[in-house]
Design a protein around this motif. Structure first.
Motif, mmCIF file in Angstrom:
data_model
loop_
_atom_site.group_PDB
_atom_site.id
_atom_site.type_symbol
_atom_site.label_atom_id
_atom_site.label_comp_id
_atom_site.label_asym_id
_atom_site.label_seq_id
_atom_site.Cartn_x
_atom_site.Cartn_y
_atom_site.Cartn_z
ATOM 1 N N HIS A 98 42.952 -29.042 119.363
ATOM 2 C CA HIS A 98 43.280 -27.910 118.859
ATOM 3 C C HIS A 98 42.021 -27.021 118.210
ATOM 4 C CE1 HIS A 98 43.267 -29.687 114.808
ATOM 5 N NE2 HIS A 98 43.626 -30.615 115.601
ATOM 6 N N GLY A 99 42.071 -25.704 118.408
ATOM 7 C CA GLY A 99 40.788 -25.137 118.033
ATOM 8 C C GLY A 99 40.751 -24.137 116.870
ATOM 9 N N ASP A 100 41.806 -24.316 115.840
ATOM 10 C CA ASP A 100 41.794 -23.353 114.634
ATOM 11 C C ASP A 100 40.785 -23.771 113.807
ATOM 12 O OD1 ASP A 100 43.411 -25.911 114.528
ATOM 13 O OD2 ASP A 100 44.654 -25.071 112.950
ATOM 14 N N ASN A 101 39.974 -24.899 113.983
ATOM 15 C CA ASN A 101 38.957 -25.237 112.854
ATOM 16 C C ASN A 101 37.505 -24.755 113.743
ATOM 17 O OD1 ASN A 101 40.622 -27.940 111.540
ATOM 18 N ND2 ASN A 101 39.666 -26.413 110.238
ATOM 19 N N ILE A 102 37.356 -25.276 115.148
ATOM 20 C CA ILE A 102 36.369 -25.069 115.814
ATOM 21 C C ILE A 102 35.871 -23.433 115.958
ATOM 22 C CG2 ILE A 102 35.332 -25.000 118.093
ATOM 23 C CD1 ILE A 102 36.756 -27.623 118.557
ATOM 24 N N ALA A 103 37.027 -22.640 116.083
ATOM 25 C CA ALA A 103 36.773 -21.336 116.494
ATOM 26 C C ALA A 103 36.334 -20.399 115.145
ATOM 27 C CB ALA A 103 38.263 -20.690 117.098
ATOM 28 N N PRO A 104 36.794 -20.424 114.014
ATOM 29 C CA PRO A 104 36.308 -19.929 113.087
ATOM 30 C C PRO A 104 34.979 -20.238 112.467
ATOM 31 C CG PRO A 104 38.178 -21.195 112.314
ATOM 32 C CD PRO A 104 38.217 -21.242 113.590
ATOM 33 N N SER A 105 34.599 -21.494 112.637
ATOM 34 C CA SER A 105 33.306 -22.252 112.486
ATOM 35 C C SER A 105 32.295 -21.909 113.199
ATOM 36 C CB SER A 105 33.407 -23.540 112.486
ATOM 37 O OG SER A 105 32.188 -24.341 111.858
ATOM 38 N N LEU A 106 32.720 -21.435 114.625
ATOM 39 C CA LEU A 106 31.685 -20.865 115.455
ATOM 40 C C LEU A 106 31.490 -19.562 115.338
ATOM 41 C CD1 LEU A 106 29.768 -21.480 118.026
ATOM 42 C CD2 LEU A 106 31.857 -21.522 119.459
ATOM 43 N N ALA A 119 30.570 -31.067 115.313
ATOM 44 C CA ALA A 119 30.664 -30.530 116.593
ATOM 45 C C ALA A 119 29.929 -29.204 116.901
ATOM 46 C CB ALA A 119 31.903 -30.764 116.967
ATOM 47 N N VAL A 120 30.386 -28.218 116.011
ATOM 48 C CA VAL A 120 29.909 -26.873 116.148
ATOM 49 C C VAL A 120 28.418 -26.632 115.937
ATOM 50 C CG1 VAL A 120 30.130 -24.571 115.345
ATOM 51 C CG2 VAL A 120 32.210 -25.624 116.020
ATOM 52 N N ALA A 121 28.059 -27.200 114.705
ATOM 53 C CA ALA A 121 26.632 -27.406 114.452
ATOM 54 C C ALA A 121 25.582 -27.732 115.458
ATOM 55 C CB ALA A 121 26.444 -27.930 112.965
ATOM 56 N N ALA A 122 26.172 -28.919 116.217
ATOM 57 C CA ALA A 122 25.565 -29.647 117.285
ATOM 58 C C ALA A 122 25.361 -28.767 118.339
ATOM 59 C CB ALA A 122 26.326 -31.032 117.403
ATOM 60 N N GLY A 160 29.452 -26.246 104.364
ATOM 61 C CA GLY A 160 29.189 -26.713 105.942
ATOM 62 C C GLY A 160 28.520 -27.959 106.100
ATOM 63 N N ASP A 161 28.387 -28.119 107.261
ATOM 64 C CA ASP A 161 27.495 -29.128 107.808
ATOM 65 C C ASP A 161 26.593 -28.623 108.481
ATOM 66 O OD1 ASP A 161 29.215 -31.033 106.886
ATOM 67 O OD2 ASP A 161 30.121 -31.700 108.864
ATOM 68 N N THR A 162 25.314 -29.464 108.810
ATOM 69 C CA THR A 162 24.243 -28.853 109.432
ATOM 70 C C THR A 162 23.715 -30.113 110.335
ATOM 71 O OG1 THR A 162 22.608 -29.881 107.700
ATOM 72 C CG2 THR A 162 23.232 -27.443 107.467
ATOM 73 N N VAL A 163 23.198 -29.785 111.301
ATOM 74 C CA VAL A 163 22.810 -30.813 112.576
ATOM 75 C C VAL A 163 21.487 -30.368 112.836
ATOM 76 C CG1 VAL A 163 23.218 -31.708 114.713
ATOM 77 C CG2 VAL A 163 25.215 -31.357 113.215
ATOM 78 N N THR A 164 20.391 -31.169 113.055
ATOM 79 C CA THR A 164 19.104 -31.071 113.555
ATOM 80 C C THR A 164 18.996 -31.543 114.711
ATOM 81 O OG1 THR A 164 18.110 -30.812 111.433
ATOM 82 C CG2 THR A 164 16.694 -31.324 112.958
ATOM 83 N N ALA A 165 18.665 -30.736 115.625
ATOM 84 C CA ALA A 165 18.337 -31.376 117.314
ATOM 85 C C ALA A 165 16.929 -31.463 117.690
ATOM 86 C CB ALA A 165 19.484 -30.893 118.343
ATOM 87 N N ARG A 166 16.758 -32.527 118.224
ATOM 88 C CA ARG A 166 15.142 -32.676 118.513
ATOM 89 C C ARG A 166 14.984 -33.477 119.990
ATOM 90 N NH1 ARG A 166 15.576 -36.383 114.560
ATOM 91 N NH2 ARG A 166 14.671 -38.449 114.872
ATOM 92 N N PHE A 167 14.266 -33.033 120.964
ATOM 93 C CA PHE A 167 14.021 -34.100 122.264
ATOM 94 C C PHE A 167 13.655 -35.402 122.061
ATOM 95 C CE2 PHE A 167 13.203 -29.699 123.967
ATOM 96 C CZ PHE A 167 14.348 -29.814 124.842
ATOM 97 N N ALA A 168 14.285 -36.443 122.548
ATOM 98 C CA ALA A 168 14.073 -37.655 122.549
ATOM 99 C C ALA A 168 12.649 -37.806 123.281
ATOM 100 C CB ALA A 168 15.151 -38.441 123.310
ATOM 101 N N PRO A 169 12.068 -38.984 122.836
ATOM 102 C CA PRO A 169 10.888 -39.325 123.570
ATOM 103 C C PRO A 169 10.786 -39.273 125.013
ATOM 104 C CG PRO A 169 11.132 -40.868 121.594
ATOM 105 C CD PRO A 169 12.544 -40.182 121.585
ATOM 106 N N ALA A 170 9.670 -39.293 125.636
ATOM 107 C CA ALA A 170 9.749 -39.054 127.061
ATOM 108 C C ALA A 170 10.406 -40.264 127.754
ATOM 109 C CB ALA A 170 8.279 -38.882 127.823
ATOM 110 N N GLY A 171 11.330 -40.355 128.801
ATOM 111 C CA GLY A 171 11.818 -41.433 129.249
ATOM 112 C C GLY A 171 13.317 -41.838 128.609
ATOM 113 N N SER A 172 13.347 -41.088 127.474
ATOM 114 C CA SER A 172 15.043 -41.569 127.021
ATOM 115 C C SER A 172 15.724 -40.561 127.367
ATOM 116 C CB SER A 172 14.709 -41.429 125.289
ATOM 117 O OG SER A 172 13.922 -42.312 124.811
ATOM 118 N N ALA A 197 20.838 -26.314 112.754
ATOM 119 C CA ALA A 197 21.870 -25.303 112.488
ATOM 120 C C ALA A 197 22.799 -25.664 111.549
ATOM 121 C CB ALA A 197 22.737 -25.182 114.169
ATOM 122 N N PHE A 198 23.462 -24.575 111.317
ATOM 123 C CA PHE A 198 24.680 -24.539 110.107
ATOM 124 C C PHE A 198 25.931 -24.312 110.759
ATOM 125 C CE2 PHE A 198 27.150 -22.432 106.866
ATOM 126 C CZ PHE A 198 27.437 -23.289 105.767
ATOM 127 N N ALA A 199 26.973 -25.115 110.245
ATOM 128 C CA ALA A 199 28.410 -24.393 110.717
ATOM 129 C C ALA A 199 29.098 -24.631 109.488
ATOM 130 C CB ALA A 199 28.840 -25.446 111.744
#
Length: 316
Positions: free
Chosen positions: A140-148, A104-107, A30-42, A6-8
């Motif tokens: 405070h939310g004045d960066n989070i809100a417009p980014s999202l 935080a938003v991209a995550a 902006g920032d990008t975050v890649t999320a993937r599932f951890a190995p089983a058991g993590s 995701a890009f924020a």
């Protein structure tokens, strides 16, 4: 899905007269975050890499805005699978362009898509808010809100979110100049104290109301009068050498107004058109070079209507 990116976008907050309540989104950077599932058991959340930070940001999940926001989301939906994050910083560190919020938003947008929780924007903001509280040293939310959410917003209440989307007159364009300086948000906030003279507060409230009205009616003359900060900027001005001269250069080149972006050191200007923005960015860059020196980064962007979004997804 096995991996989601995701890009924020970066953001301009405060917008002169709207300390902690006004903000708008830029198209880039902006920032990008890649999320993937951890190995089983993590379990829990792990950050495997951060790119573009020169090794300066914490990899410890509990000390990283993206990690804290992700933990908040997983707890909210009762998700027990582990998640691994890769963060790519496109925003300069300590720049006043909402870097901690963008991560935080991209995550949360990436993880929400990965686990299929399909949370509403208000719920995603509440999770990202937990990360921003860590990164900015206060809530405070004045960066989070417009980014999202994208666009130009007023945050009436940050948590639980009550976000008001404001209209953007056609052609309104932002200029951002990031000097070769860094200002930590927590240190900049410490300069503000906890009291405001009544006359300054009254003027700030009046400017905020006028700016909201100017956006609704496309009244550029009123907008120019309203883009005045009587609270934070005067206290933070010593952190940015030549601030008054840089602002004057922007106005002389045709800007409606110019002020610090967030806690600085980046400065923003609002312009009637993209053509006038090009003249303003040249004038501001020249003034920054004369007053501060070093290499500055510049961005010219419309108020971006779209906020954070998924840009890549891989299925098993």
């Amino acid at each position: 899905m096995t991996a989601v990116t995701a890009f924020a976008p970066g953001t301009v907050s405060n917008v002169a007269c709207g300390f902690d309540v006004l903000g708008f989104a830029l198209e880039a950077p902006g920032d990008t975050v890649t999320a993937r599932f951890a190995p089983a058991g993590s379990a829990a959340v792990r950050i495997d890499d951060i790119v573009g930070d020169e090794g300066r940001l914490p990899r410890d999940t509990a000390r990283n805005t993206a990690g804290v926001a992700t933990e908040a989301l997983l707890a909210r939906v009762g998700e027990r699978r582990g998640v691994v994050l890769t963060i790519r910083k496109g925003l300069p560190l300590s720049s006043g362009l909402g870097g901690s919020a963008a991560s935080a938003v991209a995550a949360v947008v990436a993880v929400d898509a990965l686990i299929g929780s399909r949370l509403a924007l208000d719920a995603l903001m509440a999770c990202a808010f937990e990360g921003e509280r860590l990164g900015a040293g206060s809530g405070h939310g004045d960066n989070i809100a417009p980014s999202l959410y994208g666009g130009f917003v007023l945050v009436r209440v940050a948590n639980p979110p009550d976000v008001v989307r404001l209209p953007v007159p056609a052609g309104l364009t932002a200029v951002v100049v990031h000097p070769d300086l860094e200002i930590e948000t927590a240190k900049a906030r410490a300069l503000l104290g906890d009291t405001v003279p009544l006359a300054d507060a009254i003027r700030q409230w009046a400017n905020l109301g006028a700016l909201v009205d100017a956006l609704h009616r496309g009244d550029y003359a009123l907008m120019a009068r309203a883009l005045e900060d009587t609270f934070a900027e005067p206290r933070r001005a010593p952190l940015v050498p030549g601030l008054a001269a840089i602002k004057q250069a922007a106005i002389a080149a045709g800007a409606l107004g110019c002020s610090l972006s967030g806690s600085g050191p980046s400065l923003f200007a609002l312009c009637r058109t993209a053509a006038s923005a090009e003249r303003v960015v040249a004038a501001m860059k020249s003034a920054v070079s004369a007053e501060i020196g070093g290499e500055s980064r510049t961005f010219v962007s419309p108020i971006a209507p779209a906020g954070a979004r998924v840009v890549d997804a891989c299925a098993s």
